[in-house]
Motif scaffolding. Structure first.
Motif, PDB file in Angstrom:
ATOM      1  N   PRO A   1       7.078 -10.953   0.137  1.00  0.00           N
ATOM      2  CA  PRO A   1       8.023  -9.884  -0.309  1.00  0.00           C
ATOM      3  C   PRO A   1       8.968  -9.367   0.979  1.00  0.00           C
ATOM      4  CG  PRO A   1       5.965  -9.552  -1.087  1.00  0.00           C
ATOM      5  CD  PRO A   1       5.791 -10.750  -0.226  1.00  0.00           C
ATOM      6  N   VAL A   2       8.188  -9.088   2.149  1.00  0.00           N
ATOM      7  CA  VAL A   2       8.840  -8.889   3.425  1.00  0.00           C
ATOM      8  C   VAL A   2       8.707  -9.827   4.405  1.00  0.00           C
ATOM      9  CG1 VAL A   2       8.620  -6.761   4.942  1.00  0.00           C
ATOM     10  CG2 VAL A   2       8.120  -6.340   2.611  1.00  0.00           C
TER      11      VAL A   2
ATOM     12  N   THR B   1       6.607  -7.377   9.827  1.00  0.00           N
ATOM     13  CA  THR B   1       6.437  -5.948  10.198  1.00  0.00           C
ATOM     14  C   THR B   1       6.346  -5.699  11.889  1.00  0.00           C
ATOM     15  OG1 THR B   1       5.134  -3.950   9.711  1.00  0.00           O
ATOM     16  CG2 THR B   1       4.010  -5.964  10.218  1.00  0.00           C
TER      17      THR B   1
ATOM     18  N   CYS C   1      -0.230  -2.582   1.649  1.00  0.00           N
ATOM     19  CA  CYS C   1       0.455  -1.987   0.723  1.00  0.00           C
ATOM     20  C   CYS C   1      -0.186  -1.635  -0.386  1.00  0.00           C
ATOM     21  CB  CYS C   1       1.563  -3.250   0.080  1.00  0.00           C
ATOM     22  SG  CYS C   1       2.567  -2.591  -1.413  1.00  0.00           S
TER      23      CYS C   1
ATOM     24  N   THR D   1      13.879  -6.056   1.283  1.00  0.00           N
ATOM     25  CA  THR D   1      12.845  -6.921   1.107  1.00  0.00           C
ATOM     26  C   THR D   1      13.437  -8.545   1.571  1.00  0.00           C
ATOM     27  OG1 THR D   1      13.825  -7.292  -1.191  1.00  0.00           O
ATOM     28  CG2 THR D   1      11.646  -5.879  -0.825  1.00  0.00           C
TER      29      THR D   1
ATOM     30  N   ARG E   1      14.787 -11.855   0.164  1.00  0.00           N
ATOM     31  CA  ARG E   1      15.237 -12.613  -1.055  1.00  0.00           C
ATOM     32  C   ARG E   1      15.872 -13.972  -0.913  1.00  0.00           C
ATOM     33  NH1 ARG E   1      18.489  -7.411  -3.410  1.00  0.00           N
ATOM     34  NH2 ARG E   1      17.061  -5.743  -2.425  1.00  0.00           N
TER      35      ARG E   1
END
Length: 167
Positions: free
Chosen positions: A32-33, A36, A107, A146, A148
């Protein structure tokens, strides 16, 4: 198995083992991401390099989920790599798979997101057959808030038991 029921019960989610494996493999290839950033709280030796406390470190889940020394055929979509048998023989994979982060910054919506995804997948696959349109084999990603699929993913839906198509 849902059978002909038009709803998913909580107990169904635990019985849909392969669906869960498919979701995990999808999240491995398309997290999804993309990654980080974390700040080192103490000096740490990472592969022979000392990273001092206070250093910002970027962690790419997208790259980590495709490391050849961790994943066999990392670009291949293979839900069986998350089967119960594969899990017991692949302990290194667990430390290299975390699409929702780990530890105190994991999350908080991870469990809900996975429940929702499995419910939607179960109902969608119960009602429709999905076929990717030509040219959809190589998904390119774009990072926004996010990760995509660039340009989306185009497919044809066919209601199960019918012969007509819609897009």
């Amino acid at each position: 198995m849902l059978g002909s029921r038009p709803f998913v019960e909580y107990i169904d989610l635990g019985n849909l083992q392969y669906l869960g494996q498919t979701l995990k493999e999808g999240l491995r290839l398309h997290p999804p991401v993309g990654g980080t950033t974390r700040v080192m709280v103490k000096d740490e030796d990472l592969g022979g390099y000392v990273v001092p406390a206070g250093t910002s470190v970027n962690i790419s889940w997208y790259i980590l989920h495709r490391l050849q020394n961790v994943w066999l055929e990392p670009e291949k979509f293979d839900p069986d790599r998350f089967s119960p048998d594969a899990k017991s023989s692949n302990s290194g994979v667990q430390s290299a798979y975390f699409p929702f982060s780990l530890g105190p910054r994991t999350c908080i919506g991870q469990t809900l997101a996975q429940f929702e995804a499995r419910v939607v997948m179960a109902r969608l696959l119960q009602e429709f057959e999905l076929t990717l349109l030509p040219g959809q084999n190589e998904i390119q990603h774009e990072a926004r808030l996010t990760l995509r699929p660039k340009g989306g993913v185009l497919c044809t839906l066919k209601r199960r038991g019918e012969n007509h198509f819609s897009q």
